[in-house]
Design an enzyme around this catalytic site. Structure first.
Site, PDB file in Angstrom:
ATOM      1  N   HIS A   1       0.821  -1.220   0.000  1.00 29.68           N
ATOM      2  CA  HIS A   1       0.000   0.000   0.000  1.00 29.68           C
ATOM      3  C   HIS A   1       0.848   1.261   0.000  1.00 29.68           C
ATOM      4  O   HIS A   1       0.392   2.346   0.376  1.00 29.68           O
ATOM      5  CB  HIS A   1      -0.964   0.000   1.202  1.00 29.68           C
ATOM      6  CG  HIS A   1      -2.006  -1.074   1.112  1.00 29.68           C
ATOM      7  ND1 HIS A   1      -2.734  -1.505   2.194  1.00 29.68           N
ATOM      8  CD2 HIS A   1      -2.433  -1.817   0.063  1.00 29.68           C
ATOM      9  CE1 HIS A   1      -3.568  -2.474   1.804  1.00 29.68           C
ATOM     10  NE2 HIS A   1      -3.409  -2.669   0.530  1.00 29.68           N
TER      11      HIS A   1
ATOM     12  N   CYS B   1       4.220  19.926  -7.164  1.00 37.80           N
ATOM     13  CA  CYS B   1       5.298  19.139  -7.784  1.00 37.80           C
ATOM     14  C   CYS B   1       6.350  20.083  -8.368  1.00 37.80           C
ATOM     15  O   CYS B   1       6.015  20.964  -9.167  1.00 37.80           O
ATOM     16  CB  CYS B   1       4.742  18.260  -8.902  1.00 37.80           C
ATOM     17  SG  CYS B   1       6.023  17.381  -9.809  1.00 37.80           S
TER      18      CYS B   1
ATOM     19  N   CYS C   1       6.072  19.497 -12.427  1.00 34.16           N
ATOM     20  CA  CYS C   1       4.914  19.868 -13.252  1.00 34.16           C
ATOM     21  C   CYS C   1       3.941  20.825 -12.541  1.00 34.16           C
ATOM     22  O   CYS C   1       2.958  21.245 -13.135  1.00 34.16           O
ATOM     23  CB  CYS C   1       4.160  18.608 -13.670  1.00 34.16           C
ATOM     24  SG  CYS C   1       3.369  17.776 -12.276  1.00 34.16           S
TER      25      CYS C   1
ATOM     26  N   SER D   1      -6.801  -7.603   9.891  1.00 35.85           N
ATOM     27  CA  SER D   1      -8.195  -8.062   9.936  1.00 35.85           C
ATOM     28  C   SER D   1      -8.504  -8.922   8.713  1.00 35.85           C
ATOM     29  O   SER D   1      -9.506  -9.622   8.682  1.00 35.85           O
ATOM     30  CB  SER D   1      -9.132  -6.845   9.967  1.00 35.85           C
ATOM     31  OG  SER D   1      -8.852  -6.003   8.849  1.00 35.85           O
TER      32      SER D   1
HETATM   33  C1  BV8 Z   1      -8.662  -1.675  -5.448  1.00 40.52           C
HETATM   34  C2  BV8 Z   1      -3.211   3.058   2.630  1.00 40.52           C
HETATM   35  C3  BV8 Z   1      -9.355  -1.599  -7.726  1.00 40.52           C
HETATM   36  C4  BV8 Z   1      -3.702   4.422   2.929  1.00 40.52           C
HETATM   37  C5  BV8 Z   1      -5.037   1.408   2.598  1.00 40.52           C
HETATM   38  C6  BV8 Z   1     -13.180  -7.248  -3.062  1.00 40.52           C
HETATM   39  C7  BV8 Z   1     -14.078  -7.471  -2.090  1.00 40.52           C
HETATM   40  C8  BV8 Z   1     -14.448  -6.385  -1.297  1.00 40.52           C
HETATM   41  C9  BV8 Z   1     -13.919  -5.112  -1.464  1.00 40.52           C
HETATM   42  C10 BV8 Z   1     -13.044  -4.902  -2.450  1.00 40.52           C
HETATM   43  C11 BV8 Z   1     -12.666  -5.952  -3.233  1.00 40.52           C
HETATM   44  N1  BV8 Z   1     -11.775  -5.464  -4.113  1.00 40.52           N
HETATM   45  C12 BV8 Z   1     -11.559  -4.161  -3.899  1.00 40.52           C
HETATM   46  C13 BV8 Z   1     -12.323  -3.773  -2.888  1.00 40.52           C
HETATM   47  C14 BV8 Z   1     -12.356  -2.455  -2.367  1.00 40.52           C
HETATM   48  C15 BV8 Z   1     -11.265  -2.175  -1.339  1.00 40.52           C
HETATM   49  C16 BV8 Z   1     -11.460  -3.058  -0.140  1.00 40.52           C
HETATM   50  O1  BV8 Z   1     -10.864  -4.092   0.012  1.00 40.52           O
HETATM   51  N2  BV8 Z   1     -12.338  -2.563   0.754  1.00 40.52           N
HETATM   52  C17 BV8 Z   1     -12.568  -3.307   2.026  1.00 40.52           C
HETATM   53  C18 BV8 Z   1     -12.555  -2.293   3.166  1.00 40.52           C
HETATM   54  C19 BV8 Z   1     -13.857  -4.052   1.964  1.00 40.52           C
HETATM   55  N3  BV8 Z   1      -9.924  -2.357  -1.889  1.00 40.52           N
HETATM   56  C20 BV8 Z   1      -9.379  -1.311  -2.570  1.00 40.52           C
HETATM   57  O2  BV8 Z   1      -9.952  -0.245  -2.767  1.00 40.52           O
HETATM   58  C21 BV8 Z   1      -7.977  -1.534  -3.125  1.00 40.52           C
HETATM   59  N4  BV8 Z   1      -7.933  -1.064  -4.495  1.00 40.52           N
HETATM   60  O3  BV8 Z   1      -9.294  -2.669  -5.272  1.00 40.52           O
HETATM   61  O4  BV8 Z   1      -8.599  -1.016  -6.657  1.00 40.52           O
HETATM   62  C22 BV8 Z   1      -8.577  -1.329  -8.926  1.00 40.52           C
HETATM   63  C23 BV8 Z   1      -7.928  -2.396  -9.519  1.00 40.52           C
HETATM   64  C24 BV8 Z   1      -7.207  -2.157 -10.698  1.00 40.52           C
HETATM   65  C25 BV8 Z   1      -7.163  -0.851 -11.245  1.00 40.52           C
HETATM   66  C26 BV8 Z   1      -7.781   0.198 -10.582  1.00 40.52           C
HETATM   67  C27 BV8 Z   1      -8.493  -0.030  -9.387  1.00 40.52           C
HETATM   68  C28 BV8 Z   1      -6.938  -0.659  -2.372  1.00 40.52           C
HETATM   69  C29 BV8 Z   1      -6.936  -0.955  -0.921  1.00 40.52           C
HETATM   70  C30 BV8 Z   1      -5.803  -0.164  -0.221  1.00 40.52           C
HETATM   71  C31 BV8 Z   1      -6.341   1.009   0.536  1.00 40.52           C
HETATM   72  N5  BV8 Z   1      -5.286   1.647   1.334  1.00 40.52           N
HETATM   73  N6  BV8 Z   1      -4.066   2.080   3.293  1.00 40.52           N
HETATM   74  C32 BV8 Z   1      -3.451   4.825   4.343  1.00 40.52           C
HETATM   75  O5  BV8 Z   1      -3.091   4.009   5.176  1.00 40.52           O
HETATM   76  O6  BV8 Z   1      -3.598   6.002   4.577  1.00 40.52           O
HETATM   77  S1  BV8 Z   1      -5.939   0.150   3.329  1.00 40.52           S
HETATM   78  C33 BV8 Z   1      -5.700   0.142   5.039  1.00 40.52           C
HETATM   79  O7  BV8 Z   1      -6.411  -1.034   5.441  1.00 40.52           O
HETATM   80  C34 BV8 Z   1      -4.297  -0.034   5.497  1.00 40.52           C
HETATM   81  O8  BV8 Z   1      -3.301  -0.079   4.539  1.00 40.52           O
HETATM   82  C35 BV8 Z   1      -4.360  -1.394   6.131  1.00 40.52           C
HETATM   83  O9  BV8 Z   1      -3.236  -2.014   6.081  1.00 40.52           O
HETATM   84  C36 BV8 Z   1      -5.463  -2.069   5.416  1.00 40.52           C
HETATM   85  C37 BV8 Z   1      -5.949  -3.306   6.136  1.00 40.52           C
HETATM   86  O10 BV8 Z   1      -6.223  -3.070   7.446  1.00 40.52           O
HETATM   87  P1  BV8 Z   1      -5.375  -3.850   8.581  1.00 40.52           P
HETATM   88  O11 BV8 Z   1      -3.933  -3.545   8.394  1.00 40.52           O
HETATM   89  O12 BV8 Z   1      -5.761  -5.267   8.602  1.00 40.52           O
HETATM   90  O13 BV8 Z   1      -5.852  -3.036   9.847  1.00 40.52           O
HETATM   91  P2  BV8 Z   1      -7.202  -3.262  10.687  1.00 40.52           P
HETATM   92  O14 BV8 Z   1      -7.312  -2.096  11.572  1.00 40.52           O
HETATM   93  O15 BV8 Z   1      -8.353  -3.614   9.792  1.00 40.52           O
HETATM   94  O16 BV8 Z   1      -6.887  -4.596  11.558  1.00 40.52           O
HETATM   95  C38 BV8 Z   1      -5.867  -4.556  12.539  1.00 40.52           C
HETATM   96  C39 BV8 Z   1      -5.818  -5.953  13.149  1.00 40.52           C
HETATM   97  O17 BV8 Z   1      -4.747  -5.974  14.087  1.00 40.52           O
HETATM   98  C40 BV8 Z   1      -7.110  -6.327  13.914  1.00 40.52           C
HETATM   99  O18 BV8 Z   1      -7.505  -7.634  13.508  1.00 40.52           O
HETATM  100  C41 BV8 Z   1      -6.669  -6.300  15.397  1.00 40.52           C
HETATM  101  O19 BV8 Z   1      -7.334  -7.297  16.156  1.00 40.52           O
HETATM  102  C42 BV8 Z   1      -5.179  -6.624  15.266  1.00 40.52           C
HETATM  103  N7  BV8 Z   1      -4.338  -6.126  16.373  1.00 40.52           N
HETATM  104  C43 BV8 Z   1      -4.578  -5.076  17.209  1.00 40.52           C
HETATM  105  N8  BV8 Z   1      -3.526  -4.929  18.094  1.00 40.52           N
HETATM  106  C44 BV8 Z   1      -2.618  -5.915  17.764  1.00 40.52           C
HETATM  107  C45 BV8 Z   1      -3.131  -6.672  16.666  1.00 40.52           C
HETATM  108  N9  BV8 Z   1      -2.477  -7.723  16.133  1.00 40.52           N
HETATM  109  C46 BV8 Z   1      -1.256  -8.054  16.674  1.00 40.52           C
HETATM  110  N10 BV8 Z   1      -0.688  -7.350  17.720  1.00 40.52           N
HETATM  111  C47 BV8 Z   1      -1.341  -6.305  18.296  1.00 40.52           C
HETATM  112  N11 BV8 Z   1      -0.765  -5.651  19.307  1.00 40.52           N
END
Ligand code: BV8
Length: 254
Positions: free
Chosen positions: A121, A152, A155, A194
Site C-alpha cells: 500500500h 510538484c 509539473c 483483519s
Molecule cells: C482496489 C493506505 C481496484 C492508505 C489502505 C473485493 C471485495 C471487497 C472489497 C473490495 C474488493 N476489491 C476491492 C475492494 C475495495 C477495497 C477493499 O478491500 N475494501 C474493504 C474495506 C472491503 N480495496 C481497494 O480499494 C484496493 N484497491 O481494489 O482497486 C482497482 C484495480 C485495478 C485498477 C484500478 C483499481 C486498495 C486498498 C488499499 C487502501 N489503502 N491504506 C493509508 O493508510 O492512509 S488500506 C488500510 O487497510 C491499510 O493499509 C491497512 O493495512 C489495510 C488493512 O487493514 P489492517 O492492516 O488489517 O488493519 P485493521 O485495523 O483492519 O486490523 C488490525 C488488526 O490488528 C485487527 O484484527 C486487530 O485485532 C489486530 N491487532 C490489534 N492490536 C494488535 C493486533 N495484532 C497483533 N498485535 C497487536 N498488538
C-alpha cells in the site's frame, strides 16, 4: 478454530525454508500507531475512509486530507519499532529466505532491520504528484514551499503521499512479487491484520491454497484466523519473540 501454542507453531514452521511474513496495522499498534478498525480507537471510527483515503476525497479538500497525513507523519516519526517488528527481522537468521509483505505505510519493518520488505500500500515516507508522473520525493523536498499540500517541483501539480488509496490499483511489481512469494512459500506468518482489505488479503489465502503452513497472530480472531493452520491469540510484540525463541531451539542459524 485451531487455537494452539507457540511450541506447536514452531514445530509446524521448523522445516520451512522460504517464509513470508504478512502484516497489517496491528503489528505497529504497540509502537503507538492506531489500527484502522479497532472497536474503540480505530482510525476509521473517527474518520471516513472515503473522505481521507480516496483520490476523490483528496481532490474535494486537499488541505484537510494533507493536514491529516501530516498528523500521521508526526506520530510515525515519533514511533519506534516494537519487539514484534524486531523479532520478525530476526527470522532472517533462521530461514533460507524471509520476505515481509506489509499493508503498512509506516516503514517500521525496515527500521527494525528487515532487509526484504514489500510495501503493498505504498509508504508515507515517499511523495509523488497527483497522477504519479513524478515521484520519489521526500517531505524535505518541499521545505521551501508555503503551499500545503505542496506542488510538484517538475509539473506544478498537487503532491500526494505515495500510498494506495481505496479504489486505486496496488503497485504492479510489488503485488506480482507478493503473489508469487505467497504461492511459493513453505510457511506464512500473519501478524496484525483483519484480513478484509483486497487484493492484499488474498495473499494469505493464496498461501493456504498452495499448501503452506499459515500461522495467524492476533489478539482477536480475524477473517483469516479460522483458515489458519494455527491461530495464536495475543499481541505481536508478545507472541512473535516467543516464536523466534522456540524456532531458535529447533533450527541451526540459517
Ligand atoms: C482496489 C493506505 C481496484 C492508505 C489502505 C473485493 C471485495 C471487497 C472489497 C473490495 C474488493 N476489491 C476491492 C475492494 C475495495 C477495497 C477493499 O478491500 N475494501 C474493504 C474495506 C472491503 N480495496 C481497494 O480499494 C484496493 N484497491 O481494489 O482497486 C482497482 C484495480 C485495478 C485498477 C484500478 C483499481 C486498495 C486498498 C488499499 C487502501 N489503502 N491504506 C493509508 O493508510 O492512509 S488500506 C488500510 O487497510 C491499510 O493499509 C491497512 O493495512 C489495510 C488493512 O487493514 P489492517 O492492516 O488489517 O488493519 P485493521 O485495523 O483492519 O486490523 C488490525 C488488526 O490488528 C485487527 O484484527 C486487530 O485485532 C489486530 N491487532 C490489534 N492490536 C494488535 C493486533 N495484532 C497483533 N498485535 C497487536 N498488538
Amino acid at each position: 478454530m485451531v487455537q494452539n501454542s507457540v511450541e506447536a507453531a514452531a514445530r509446524a514452521m521448523a522445516r520451512a525454508r522460504h517464509v513470508v511474513v504478512f502484516t497489517g496495522a496491528g503489528v505497529s499498534r504497540e509502537s503507538g500507531i492506531a489500527t484502522f478498525r479497532d472497536a474503540e480507537e480505530g482510525i476509521w471510527r473517527k474518520y471516513d475512509p472515503m473522505e481521507m483515503a480516496t483520490l476523490e476525497g483528496y481532490l474535494r479538500d486537499p488541505a484537510f486530507v494533507w493536514a491529516w497525513y501530516e498528523h500521521r507523519f508526526g506520530i510515525v516519526a515519533g514511533a519506534e519499532p516494537n519487539p514484534g517488528h524486531r523479532a520478525i527481522a530476526e527470522l532472517e537468521q533462521l530461514f533460507d529466505s524471509v520476505t515481509v509483505v506489509t499493508q503498512n505505510i509506516d516503514g517500521l519493518h525496515q527500521r527494525a532491520g528487515s532487509t526484504d520488505v514489500i510495501e503493498l500500500h505504498g509508504s508515507m515516507h515517499r511523495f509523488a504528484c497527483l497522477h504519479r508522473e513524478h515521484g520519489g520525493f521526500r517531505l524535505a523536498d518541499f521545505a521551501g514551499q508555503e503551499d500545503r499540500p505542496p506542488r510538484c517541483p517538475v509539473c506544478g501539480d498537487l503532491i500526494r503521499p505515495d500510498v494506495v488509496w481505496f479504489g486505486e490499483a496496488l503497485p504492479r511489481e510489488e503485488l506480482d512479487r507478493g503473489q508469487r512469494l505467497s504461492a511459493a512459500c513453505d510457511a506464512m506468518l500473519v501478524v496484525g491484520t483483519s484480513g478484509i482489505v483486497f487484493p492484499a488479503a488474498a495473499l494469505p489465502l493464496q498461501a493456504i491454497h498452495s499448501g503452506a503452513t499459515l500461522i495467524d497472530v492476533n489478539p482477536e480472531p480475524s477473517a483469516l484466523s479460522s483458515q489458519a493452520t494455527i491461530y495464536l491469540k495475543g499481541r505481536g510484540g508478545d507472541i512473535v519473540p516467543q516464536l523466534v525463541e522456540e524456532l531458535r531451539t529447533r533450527r541451526e542459524p540459517g
